[in-house]
Design a protein around this motif. Structure first.
Motif, PDB file in Angstrom:
ATOM      1  N   ASN A 192     -10.567  17.548  -7.193  1.00 27.87           N
ATOM      2  CA  ASN A 192      -9.740  16.343  -7.110  1.00 27.87           C
ATOM      3  C   ASN A 192      -8.315  16.755  -6.729  1.00 27.87           C
ATOM      4  N   PRO A 193      -7.968  16.647  -5.446  1.00 25.58           N
ATOM      5  CA  PRO A 193      -6.649  17.119  -5.008  1.00 25.58           C
ATOM      6  C   PRO A 193      -5.493  16.409  -5.689  1.00 25.58           C
ATOM      7  N   LYS A 194      -5.664  15.124  -6.003  1.00 23.32           N
ATOM      8  CA  LYS A 194      -4.587  14.359  -6.636  1.00 23.32           C
ATOM      9  C   LYS A 194      -4.193  14.986  -7.974  1.00 23.32           C
ATOM     10  N   ARG A 195      -5.202  15.330  -8.785  1.00 19.54           N
ATOM     11  CA  ARG A 195      -4.930  15.913 -10.107  1.00 19.54           C
ATOM     12  C   ARG A 195      -4.291  17.295  -9.986  1.00 19.54           C
ATOM     13  N   VAL A 196      -4.845  18.114  -9.081  1.00 22.91           N
ATOM     14  CA  VAL A 196      -4.333  19.481  -8.905  1.00 22.91           C
ATOM     15  C   VAL A 196      -2.894  19.447  -8.398  1.00 22.91           C
ATOM     16  N   ILE A 197      -2.657  18.609  -7.398  1.00 15.06           N
ATOM     17  CA  ILE A 197      -1.313  18.507  -6.811  1.00 15.06           C
ATOM     18  C   ILE A 197      -0.309  18.019  -7.847  1.00 15.06           C
ATOM     19  N   HIS A 198      -0.689  17.004  -8.624  1.00 17.01           N
ATOM     20  CA  HIS A 198       0.260  16.457  -9.606  1.00 17.01           C
ATOM     21  C   HIS A 198       0.640  17.516 -10.644  1.00 17.01           C
ATOM     22  N   ALA A 199      -0.344  18.274 -11.104  1.00 17.13           N
ATOM     23  CA  ALA A 199      -0.048  19.321 -12.087  1.00 17.13           C
ATOM     24  C   ALA A 199       0.917  20.353 -11.510  1.00 17.13           C
ATOM     25  N   LEU A 200       0.705  20.717 -10.252  1.00 17.86           N
ATOM     26  CA  LEU A 200       1.599  21.691  -9.601  1.00 17.86           C
ATOM     27  C   LEU A 200       2.990  21.105  -9.384  1.00 17.86           C
ATOM     28  N   GLU A 201       3.045  19.807  -9.060  1.00 21.16           N
ATOM     29  CA  GLU A 201       4.352  19.163  -8.898  1.00 21.16           C
ATOM     30  C   GLU A 201       5.185  19.314 -10.170  1.00 21.16           C
TER      31      GLU A 201
ATOM     32  N   PRO B 284       7.283  13.841 -16.814  1.00 20.00           N
ATOM     33  CA  PRO B 284       8.395  13.484 -15.920  1.00 20.00           C
ATOM     34  C   PRO B 284       7.917  12.873 -14.601  1.00 20.00           C
ATOM     35  N   THR B 285       8.711  11.951 -14.071  1.00 19.74           N
ATOM     36  CA  THR B 285       8.427  11.384 -12.752  1.00 19.74           C
ATOM     37  C   THR B 285       8.786  12.415 -11.688  1.00 19.74           C
ATOM     38  N   VAL B 286       7.865  12.634 -10.770  1.00 22.19           N
ATOM     39  CA  VAL B 286       8.067  13.649  -9.735  1.00 22.19           C
ATOM     40  C   VAL B 286       9.023  13.115  -8.679  1.00 22.19           C
ATOM     41  N   ASP B 287      10.032  13.911  -8.315  1.00 20.86           N
ATOM     42  CA  ASP B 287      10.980  13.471  -7.292  1.00 20.86           C
ATOM     43  C   ASP B 287      10.335  13.562  -5.904  1.00 20.86           C
ATOM     44  N   SER B 288      10.883  12.803  -4.978  1.00 25.86           N
ATOM     45  CA  SER B 288      10.276  12.689  -3.647  1.00 25.86           C
ATOM     46  C   SER B 288      10.268  14.020  -2.895  1.00 25.86           C
ATOM     47  N   GLU B 289      11.273  14.849  -3.129  1.00 28.10           N
ATOM     48  CA  GLU B 289      11.333  16.142  -2.441  1.00 28.10           C
ATOM     49  C   GLU B 289      10.186  17.051  -2.876  1.00 28.10           C
ATOM     50  N   THR B 290       9.934  17.103  -4.182  1.00 31.69           N
ATOM     51  CA  THR B 290       8.823  17.917  -4.688  1.00 31.69           C
ATOM     52  C   THR B 290       7.491  17.365  -4.199  1.00 31.69           C
ATOM     53  N   ARG B 291       7.355  16.041  -4.215  1.00 29.16           N
ATOM     54  CA  ARG B 291       6.101  15.433  -3.758  1.00 29.16           C
ATOM     55  C   ARG B 291       5.846  15.765  -2.288  1.00 29.16           C
ATOM     56  N   ARG B 292       6.890  15.677  -1.478  1.00 28.29           N
ATOM     57  CA  ARG B 292       6.743  15.976  -0.056  1.00 28.29           C
ATOM     58  C   ARG B 292       6.389  17.450   0.157  1.00 28.29           C
ATOM     59  N   MET B 293       7.029  18.337  -0.590  1.00 28.90           N
ATOM     60  CA  MET B 293       6.751  19.764  -0.469  1.00 28.90           C
ATOM     61  C   MET B 293       5.290  20.072  -0.822  1.00 28.90           C
TER      62      MET B 293
ATOM     63  N   THR C 128       9.702  21.303 -13.078  1.00 33.24           N
ATOM     64  CA  THR C 128      10.268  21.514 -14.419  1.00 33.24           C
ATOM     65  C   THR C 128      10.341  22.980 -14.827  1.00 33.24           C
ATOM     66  N   GLY C 129       9.555  23.832 -14.151  1.00 33.30           N
ATOM     67  CA  GLY C 129       9.497  25.232 -14.576  1.00 33.30           C
ATOM     68  C   GLY C 129       8.661  25.419 -15.827  1.00 33.30           C
ATOM     69  N   LYS C 130       7.970  24.346 -16.265  1.00 40.14           N
ATOM     70  CA  LYS C 130       7.091  24.415 -17.432  1.00 40.14           C
ATOM     71  C   LYS C 130       5.667  24.091 -16.999  1.00 40.14           C
ATOM     72  N   THR C 131       4.709  24.419 -17.860  1.00 42.94           N
ATOM     73  CA  THR C 131       3.321  24.086 -17.523  1.00 42.94           C
ATOM     74  C   THR C 131       3.097  22.591 -17.659  1.00 42.94           C
TER      75      THR C 131
ATOM     76  N   LEU D 173       0.818  -1.227   0.000  1.00 40.63           N
ATOM     77  CA  LEU D 173       0.000   0.000   0.000  1.00 40.63           C
ATOM     78  C   LEU D 173       0.842   1.264   0.000  1.00 40.63           C
ATOM     79  N   THR D 174       1.995   1.187   0.620  1.00 42.29           N
ATOM     80  CA  THR D 174       2.833   2.386   0.744  1.00 42.29           C
ATOM     81  C   THR D 174       3.691   2.637  -0.495  1.00 42.29           C
ATOM     82  N   ASP D 175       3.654   1.715  -1.470  1.00 45.21           N
ATOM     83  CA  ASP D 175       4.432   1.903  -2.697  1.00 45.21           C
ATOM     84  C   ASP D 175       3.770   2.936  -3.592  1.00 45.21           C
ATOM     85  N   TYR D 176       4.583   3.806  -4.178  1.00 44.81           N
ATOM     86  CA  TYR D 176       4.044   4.772  -5.134  1.00 44.81           C
ATOM     87  C   TYR D 176       3.980   4.118  -6.515  1.00 44.81           C
ATOM     88  N   TYR D 177       2.866   4.314  -7.188  1.00 47.55           N
ATOM     89  CA  TYR D 177       2.718   3.763  -8.533  1.00 47.55           C
ATOM     90  C   TYR D 177       1.817   4.683  -9.340  1.00 47.55           C
ATOM     91  N   SER D 178       2.005   4.683 -10.656  1.00 47.72           N
ATOM     92  CA  SER D 178       1.232   5.591 -11.503  1.00 47.72           C
ATOM     93  C   SER D 178       0.887   4.890 -12.812  1.00 47.72           C
TER      94      SER D 178
END
Length: 306
Positions: free
Chosen positions: A159-168, A118-127, A173-176, A70-75
């Motif tokens: 949907n927080p998951k979608r909004v958060i992922h887009a912001l990540e 791009p795959t989101v790095d753990s630091e950005t995900r945590r932030m 990346t500094g891109k949209t 359950l704790t594994d990240y997958y997409s």
């Protein structure tokens, strides 16, 4: 591309009867089964996801069932990469392979491909998770409107998951996020034959209600108790689990929670059918017409059965 290899994609709404039929198709055509169910991936979630039984798993080789914690990240992007690599290996020994499940994005990831985001790095995900917890969804939506107004205009803002992922992606990346979404369908080096299963709505709803009762009798409540400490994970924000968590939290009675599982399962089945109906490549059958389905497969794949 026609190289004589075919991926049979067996899809349909929850409770329609995909699992039983998939076993019989796999047996008849000597095909392994790849699951396209984003929750059956987790080894702790057997009952509430209606994962294939131990008997079925012994009969036919299954992939992507119970392979994660359950704790594994997958997409969906990781799923596309993993399945395409697996198919490359399996097609060396099989002319047909069966992909089955009800997770719409996972199915599209294999049949159409998804954008190379791009795959989101753990630091950005945590932030971003900290920002979400401290500032709330509304504030993040405002940020998204500034950083990527085009995606803001189409995303489900609830949907927080979608909004958060887009912001990540924006932060990392500094891109949209929009700049990575091409929507181009990828070419696959095998044929794809899509078979959709559907039933009369009343019959489907009756099957869904009965399946929920069976899950309860098989121990769904104990299963949810065993993963209760992970209740904040998105993987448990799933029909069958989120309702029992409400019961365990003391917010709902058990009877009410069970009724909500049935109701939410029916709602989910409608969402699935709406998604699938947009795809004109799907050939629709009632799962009880098994002979017609087998004949259709053989006519389209030129399989010669023994």
């Amino acid at each position: 591309m026609n190289n004589g290899k075919t991926l049979i994609v067996l899809i349909g709404p929850t409770g329609v009867g995909k699992t039983d039929l998939s076993i019989r198709i796999a047996e008849k055509y000597n095909s392994p089964i790849i699951s396209a169910d984003s929750r059956q991936l987790y080894s702790e979630l057997k009952i509430g996801t209606a994962a294939p039984s131990e008997e079925y798993l012994k009969k036919i080789k299954h992939y992507f069932v119970g392979t994660l914690k359950l704790t594994d990240y997958y997409s969906a992007a990781q799923y596309e990469s993993d399945v395409m690599e697996l198919l490359d290996a399996l097609f060396k020994n099989h002319d047909t392979i069966l992909l089955t499940g009800g997770s719409m994005m996972y199915i599209d990831a294999i049949c159409k491909g998804i954008d190379d985001i791009p795959t989101v790095d753990s630091e950005t995900r945590r932030m971003m998770m900290e920002k979400y917890e401290n500032e709330g969804l509304e504030r993040l939506c405002s940020e998204l409107k500034l950083l990527d107004p085009e995606y803001y205009s189409i995303v489900d803002l609830k949907n927080p998951k979608r909004v958060i992922h887009a912001l990540e992606i924006c932060y990392m990346t500094g891109k949209t996020y929009t700049s990575f979404r091409t929507g181009n369908k990828k070419q696959r080096p095998f044929n794809i034959l899509k078979i959709g299963l559907s039933r009369d709505r009343d019959e489907l709803y009756e099957r869904i209600n009965r399946r929920v009762d069976i899950m309860i009798s098989e121990g769904l409540i104990d299963e949810v108790k065993s993963v209760y400490k992970y209740k904040e994970l998105n993987s448990l924000n799933t029909v069958g689990y989120k309702e029992i968590i409400q019961y365990l939290d003391g917010n709902w009675t058990l009877d009410y929670a069970i009724d909500k599982i049935k109701q939410n399962s029916r709602i989910y089945s409608r969402k699935q059918m709406t998604w699938f109906k947009r795809d004109n490549e799907i050939n629709w059958f009632n799962p009880d017409n098994e002979e017609d389905i087998m004949e259709f497969i053989e006519s389209k794949t030129k399989i010669v059965t023994k």
